[in-house]
Motif scaffolding. Structure first.
Motif, PDB file in Angstrom:
ATOM      1  N   GLY A 289     -28.970 -55.675   6.012  1.00 14.24           N
ATOM      2  CA  GLY A 289     -28.024 -54.818   5.316  1.00 14.24           C
ATOM      3  C   GLY A 289     -27.300 -53.877   6.265  1.00 14.24           C
ATOM      4  N   ASP A 290     -26.221 -53.283   5.774  1.00 11.19           N
ATOM      5  CA  ASP A 290     -25.467 -52.303   6.554  1.00 11.19           C
ATOM      6  C   ASP A 290     -25.852 -50.879   6.188  1.00 11.19           C
ATOM      7  OD1 ASP A 290     -23.663 -54.193   7.921  1.00 11.19           O
ATOM      8  OD2 ASP A 290     -22.900 -54.569   5.894  1.00 11.19           O
ATOM      9  N   ILE A 291     -26.159 -50.655   4.907  1.00  5.52           N
ATOM     10  CA  ILE A 291     -26.536 -49.334   4.415  1.00  5.52           C
ATOM     11  C   ILE A 291     -27.821 -49.470   3.612  1.00  5.52           C
ATOM     12  CG2 ILE A 291     -25.868 -47.399   2.940  1.00  5.52           C
ATOM     13  CD1 ILE A 291     -22.954 -48.123   3.503  1.00  5.52           C
ATOM     14  N   PHE A 292     -28.829 -48.671   3.966  1.00  7.32           N
ATOM     15  CA  PHE A 292     -30.099 -48.702   3.248  1.00  7.32           C
ATOM     16  C   PHE A 292     -30.256 -47.380   2.507  1.00  7.32           C
ATOM     17  CE2 PHE A 292     -30.591 -51.805   6.606  1.00  7.32           C
ATOM     18  CZ  PHE A 292     -31.108 -52.891   5.902  1.00  7.32           C
ATOM     19  N   ILE A 293     -30.294 -47.482   1.189  1.00  8.33           N
ATOM     20  CA  ILE A 293     -30.284 -46.298   0.344  1.00  8.33           C
ATOM     21  C   ILE A 293     -31.693 -45.903  -0.075  1.00  8.33           C
ATOM     22  CG2 ILE A 293     -27.948 -46.587  -0.549  1.00  8.33           C
ATOM     23  CD1 ILE A 293     -29.195 -47.999  -2.966  1.00  8.33           C
ATOM     24  N   THR A 294     -31.822 -44.667  -0.569  1.00 10.59           N
ATOM     25  CA  THR A 294     -33.065 -44.164  -1.127  1.00 10.59           C
ATOM     26  C   THR A 294     -32.745 -43.542  -2.490  1.00 10.59           C
ATOM     27  OG1 THR A 294     -32.747 -42.058   0.007  1.00 10.59           O
ATOM     28  CG2 THR A 294     -34.071 -43.723   1.133  1.00 10.59           C
ATOM     29  N   ASP A 295     -33.774 -43.086  -3.170  1.00 13.98           N
ATOM     30  CA  ASP A 295     -33.582 -42.498  -4.496  1.00 13.98           C
ATOM     31  C   ASP A 295     -32.622 -41.318  -4.451  1.00 13.98           C
ATOM     32  OD1 ASP A 295     -34.132 -42.198  -7.280  1.00 13.98           O
ATOM     33  OD2 ASP A 295     -35.491 -40.544  -6.799  1.00 13.98           O
ATOM     34  N   ARG A 296     -31.656 -41.344  -5.358  1.00 14.30           N
ATOM     35  CA  ARG A 296     -30.622 -40.321  -5.527  1.00 14.30           C
ATOM     36  C   ARG A 296     -29.613 -40.279  -4.371  1.00 14.30           C
ATOM     37  NH1 ARG A 296     -32.048 -37.593 -10.418  1.00 14.30           N
ATOM     38  NH2 ARG A 296     -33.683 -38.942 -11.250  1.00 14.30           N
ATOM     39  N   SER A 297     -29.626 -41.293  -3.502  1.00  9.93           N
ATOM     40  CA  SER A 297     -28.512 -41.436  -2.562  1.00  9.93           C
ATOM     41  C   SER A 297     -27.234 -41.649  -3.359  1.00  9.93           C
ATOM     42  CB  SER A 297     -28.716 -42.652  -1.648  1.00  9.93           C
ATOM     43  OG  SER A 297     -29.848 -42.528  -0.845  1.00  9.93           O
ATOM     44  N   ALA A 298     -26.102 -41.288  -2.767  1.00 10.42           N
ATOM     45  CA  ALA A 298     -24.831 -41.467  -3.464  1.00 10.42           C
ATOM     46  C   ALA A 298     -23.773 -41.997  -2.502  1.00 10.42           C
ATOM     47  CB  ALA A 298     -24.367 -40.167  -4.091  1.00 10.42           C
ATOM     48  N   ILE A 299     -22.946 -42.885  -3.014  1.00 12.72           N
ATOM     49  CA  ILE A 299     -21.838 -43.458  -2.259  1.00 12.72           C
ATOM     50  C   ILE A 299     -20.559 -43.123  -3.011  1.00 12.72           C
ATOM     51  CG2 ILE A 299     -20.777 -45.600  -1.425  1.00 12.72           C
ATOM     52  CD1 ILE A 299     -23.606 -46.832  -1.425  1.00 12.72           C
ATOM     53  N   ARG A 300     -19.574 -42.606  -2.313  1.00 11.44           N
ATOM     54  CA  ARG A 300     -18.296 -42.294  -2.967  1.00 11.44           C
ATOM     55  C   ARG A 300     -17.342 -43.461  -2.821  1.00 11.44           C
ATOM     56  NH1 ARG A 300     -15.470 -38.732  -5.475  1.00 11.44           N
ATOM     57  NH2 ARG A 300     -17.085 -37.121  -5.340  1.00 11.44           N
ATOM     58  N   VAL A 301     -16.699 -43.814  -3.926  1.00  9.36           N
ATOM     59  CA  VAL A 301     -15.646 -44.823  -3.940  1.00  9.36           C
ATOM     60  C   VAL A 301     -14.470 -44.217  -4.709  1.00  9.36           C
ATOM     61  CG1 VAL A 301     -14.963 -47.136  -4.658  1.00  9.36           C
ATOM     62  CG2 VAL A 301     -17.300 -46.721  -3.862  1.00  9.36           C
ATOM     63  N   GLY A 302     -13.413 -43.867  -3.995  1.00 10.40           N
ATOM     64  CA  GLY A 302     -12.281 -43.235  -4.664  1.00 10.40           C
ATOM     65  C   GLY A 302     -12.709 -41.982  -5.391  1.00 10.40           C
ATOM     66  N   GLU A 303     -12.422 -41.940  -6.706  1.00 11.08           N
ATOM     67  CA  GLU A 303     -12.687 -40.744  -7.497  1.00 11.08           C
ATOM     68  C   GLU A 303     -14.089 -40.705  -8.098  1.00 11.08           C
ATOM     69  OE1 GLU A 303     -10.742 -43.735 -10.362  1.00 11.08           O
ATOM     70  OE2 GLU A 303     -10.697 -43.216  -8.234  1.00 11.08           O
ATOM     71  N   PHE A 304     -14.934 -41.705  -7.879  1.00 11.82           N
ATOM     72  CA  PHE A 304     -16.256 -41.684  -8.508  1.00 11.82           C
ATOM     73  C   PHE A 304     -17.385 -41.838  -7.491  1.00 11.82           C
ATOM     74  CE2 PHE A 304     -14.748 -46.097  -8.834  1.00 11.82           C
ATOM     75  CZ  PHE A 304     -15.814 -46.815  -8.307  1.00 11.82           C
ATOM     76  N   LEU A 305     -18.562 -41.360  -7.893  1.00 12.09           N
ATOM     77  CA  LEU A 305     -19.775 -41.489  -7.104  1.00 12.09           C
ATOM     78  C   LEU A 305     -20.659 -42.576  -7.703  1.00 12.09           C
ATOM     79  CD1 LEU A 305     -20.936 -37.831  -6.369  1.00 12.09           C
ATOM     80  CD2 LEU A 305     -20.151 -39.505  -4.698  1.00 12.09           C
ATOM     81  N   ILE A 306     -21.342 -43.301  -6.843  1.00  9.02           N
ATOM     82  CA  ILE A 306     -22.361 -44.259  -7.261  1.00  9.02           C
ATOM     83  C   ILE A 306     -23.703 -43.664  -6.857  1.00  9.02           C
ATOM     84  CG2 ILE A 306     -23.254 -46.600  -7.056  1.00  9.02           C
ATOM     85  CD1 ILE A 306     -20.445 -47.435  -6.089  1.00  9.02           C
ATOM     86  N   GLU A 307     -24.509 -43.270  -7.845  1.00 12.68           N
ATOM     87  CA  GLU A 307     -25.811 -42.677  -7.571  1.00 12.68           C
ATOM     88  C   GLU A 307     -26.905 -43.730  -7.696  1.00 12.68           C
ATOM     89  OE1 GLU A 307     -28.140 -38.780  -9.113  1.00 12.68           O
ATOM     90  OE2 GLU A 307     -28.032 -40.430 -10.536  1.00 12.68           O
TER      91      GLU A 307
ATOM     92  N   GLU B  10      -8.899 -46.764  -9.495  1.00  8.77           N
ATOM     93  CA  GLU B  10      -7.478 -46.966  -9.742  1.00  8.77           C
ATOM     94  C   GLU B  10      -6.627 -46.190  -8.752  1.00  8.77           C
ATOM     95  OE1 GLU B  10      -5.982 -47.267 -13.782  1.00  8.77           O
ATOM     96  OE2 GLU B  10      -8.007 -46.826 -14.505  1.00  8.77           O
ATOM     97  N   GLN B  11      -7.184 -45.136  -8.172  1.00  8.91           N
ATOM     98  CA  GLN B  11      -6.430 -44.301  -7.235  1.00  8.91           C
ATOM     99  C   GLN B  11      -6.346 -44.915  -5.849  1.00  8.91           C
ATOM    100  OE1 GLN B  11      -8.095 -40.351  -7.252  1.00  8.91           O
ATOM    101  NE2 GLN B  11      -7.847 -40.093  -9.469  1.00  8.91           N
TER     102      GLN B  11
END
Length: 227
Positions: free
Chosen positions: A88-106, A21-22
């Motif tokens: 893909g553009d981003i290849f993640i691994t276990d416990r990687s995190a992506i920040r979107v605004g005020e929250f993290l996606i783990e 929302e931010q």
């Protein structure tokens, strides 16, 4: 935080829009190619900018919208590095995190249905894809499936979350929208009440499920991000 749940009827697939929302930044989890106009309408209506599309795994029952979304909105495609997909553009691994605004996606690596299955934890929610379903789980009889691996993934990565964590699955065939980790740990017909790994393997071995109708179209397309 903004959350919207889409439903694609043919494959009973849930897609999730999660946004700040931010900053008005948004992600789509498990987008379906045929539903792109619905996503576009919602993004415009809520004045959101799509920054990521995340697939929980390489799907066999629908074609991902990843490439269409990247072309149309300039968002980045996120997949697990074990997906066998190189677009893909981003290849993640276990416990990687992506920040979107005020929250993290783990990212929590949850293989067993496929080698690349990843669940995403956002605050008090977990988006489980096909690993854990409401009163069920993903099948393990094709596409690198392994029942023992799936049992371990669910117990170590999902059932260790707090009981009130909301479970948002990749599919449901009975109109149910969500569950909780506590409810599934207790009541899931394949995994609940402390069911042993040996019992789970026997259950999965005897499901006798039909061949996925769209697998021969979906898998090759999804290995190319939906092209």
């Amino acid at each position: 935080m903004i959350l919207h749940q889409f439903f694609e009827k043919e494959s009973s697939t849930y897609t999730y829009l999660v946004a700040s929302e931010q900053t008005r930044e948004a992600v789509l989890i498990d987008p379906v190619a045929s539903e792109i106009e619905s996503y576009a309408h919602m993004l415009k209506q809520l004045n959101l900018k799509l920054v990521y599309s995340l697939d929980t795994h390489v799907h066999a029952d629908h074609v991902t919208a990843a490439n269409l979304l990247r072309t149309r909105f300039g968002c980045k495609t996120v997949l697990h590095r074990n997906s066998g997909v190189d677009c893909g553009d981003i290849f993640i691994t276990d416990r990687s995190a992506i920040r979107v605004g005020e929250f993290l996606i783990e990212a929590r690596y949850t293989p067993g249905h496929t080698n690349a299955c990843t669940s995403y934890v956002i605050d008090t929610m977990v988006f489980t894809g096909d690993a854990l379903l409401i009163d069920g789980c993903g099948r393990t009889d094709f596409q690198e499936g392994n029942a023992e691996t799936l049992y371990d993934s669910i117990h170590q990565q999902i059932f260790t979350l707090p009981d009130d964590t909301i479970v948002y699955p990749g599919h449901d065939y009975k109109g149910r929208l969500s569950s909780t980790v506590g409810h599934e740990r207790e009541s899931n017909s394949r995994l609940g009440q402390g069911r042993s790994k040996q019992d789970f393997v026997e259950i999965m071995k005897n499901l006798d499920l039909p061949y996925p109708k769209k697998i021969d179209i979906a898998l090759p397309a999804n290995k190319a991000c939906g092209k």
